[in-house]
Design a protein around this motif. Structure first.
Motif, PDB file in Angstrom:
ATOM      1  N   ASP A  31       0.801  -1.230   0.000  1.00 39.41           N
ATOM      2  CA  ASP A  31       0.000   0.000   0.000  1.00 39.41           C
ATOM      3  C   ASP A  31       0.833   1.279   0.000  1.00 39.41           C
ATOM      4  O   ASP A  31       0.380   2.303  -0.516  1.00 39.41           O
ATOM      5  N   TRP A  32       1.986   1.221   0.586  1.00 35.30           N
ATOM      6  CA  TRP A  32       2.836   2.412   0.713  1.00 35.30           C
ATOM      7  C   TRP A  32       4.275   2.054   0.359  1.00 35.30           C
ATOM      8  O   TRP A  32       5.154   2.018   1.229  1.00 35.30           O
ATOM      9  N   PRO A  33       4.572   1.765  -0.897  1.00 39.67           N
ATOM     10  CA  PRO A  33       5.909   1.277  -1.262  1.00 39.67           C
ATOM     11  C   PRO A  33       7.047   2.241  -0.928  1.00 39.67           C
ATOM     12  O   PRO A  33       8.131   1.791  -0.524  1.00 39.67           O
ATOM     13  N   GLU A  34       6.818   3.536  -1.062  1.00 40.66           N
ATOM     14  CA  GLU A  34       7.897   4.489  -0.728  1.00 40.66           C
ATOM     15  C   GLU A  34       8.183   4.485   0.771  1.00 40.66           C
ATOM     16  O   GLU A  34       9.341   4.536   1.184  1.00 40.66           O
ATOM     17  N   VAL A  35       7.133   4.420   1.556  1.00 42.73           N
ATOM     18  CA  VAL A  35       7.298   4.349   3.009  1.00 42.73           C
ATOM     19  C   VAL A  35       7.997   3.049   3.374  1.00 42.73           C
ATOM     20  O   VAL A  35       8.934   3.034   4.175  1.00 42.73           O
ATOM     21  N   ALA A  36       7.541   1.962   2.781  1.00 44.99           N
ATOM     22  CA  ALA A  36       8.135   0.655   3.066  1.00 44.99           C
ATOM     23  C   ALA A  36       9.616   0.623   2.706  1.00 44.99           C
ATOM     24  O   ALA A  36      10.432   0.092   3.479  1.00 44.99           O
TER      25      ALA A  36
END
Length: 105
Positions: A31-36
């Motif tokens: 859902d949040w690849p940049e955050v991950a």
């Protein structure tokens, strides 16, 4: 030695942080690849901090041996116990980091 106690506590803290970041990276990857990706990177940085701290503990023990001989048996027993515990925890963190790295969404 109080310095070894202090450094060991920081090692445990770094390992815990690395594990937490890796777990959240896995959770948010879809859902949040940049955050991950950022969390995964921070997890790896925390492991570098842990390795630096471990290197310091090792050096302190080596220096003690060179100057004073073998460290007290009780101190080494505690160190050996914690060292094994941290090795196991570091393996778990590395597994999480590899799971993240190898999971493709």
């Amino acid at each position: 030695m109080k310095i070894i106690k202090y450094l060991s506590e920081r090692i445990e803290e770094e390992l815990g942080d690395a594990e937490g970041y890796a777990e959240k990276a896995l959770k948010y990857k879809e859902d949040w690849p940049e955050v991950a990706d950022a969390l995964w990177m921070i997890s790896n940085e925390e492991m570098k901090h842990m390795q630096t701290l471990h290197g310091l503990v090792t050096k302190i023990i080596q220096d003690y041996r060179a100057k004073e001989g073998e460290p007290p048996e009780a101190m080494m027993a505690v160190y050996d116990y914690l060292h094994e515990k941290y090795i196991d925890c570091a393996k778990e963190v590395k597994i999480l980091q590899e799971m993240y790295k190898n999971s493709g969404y």
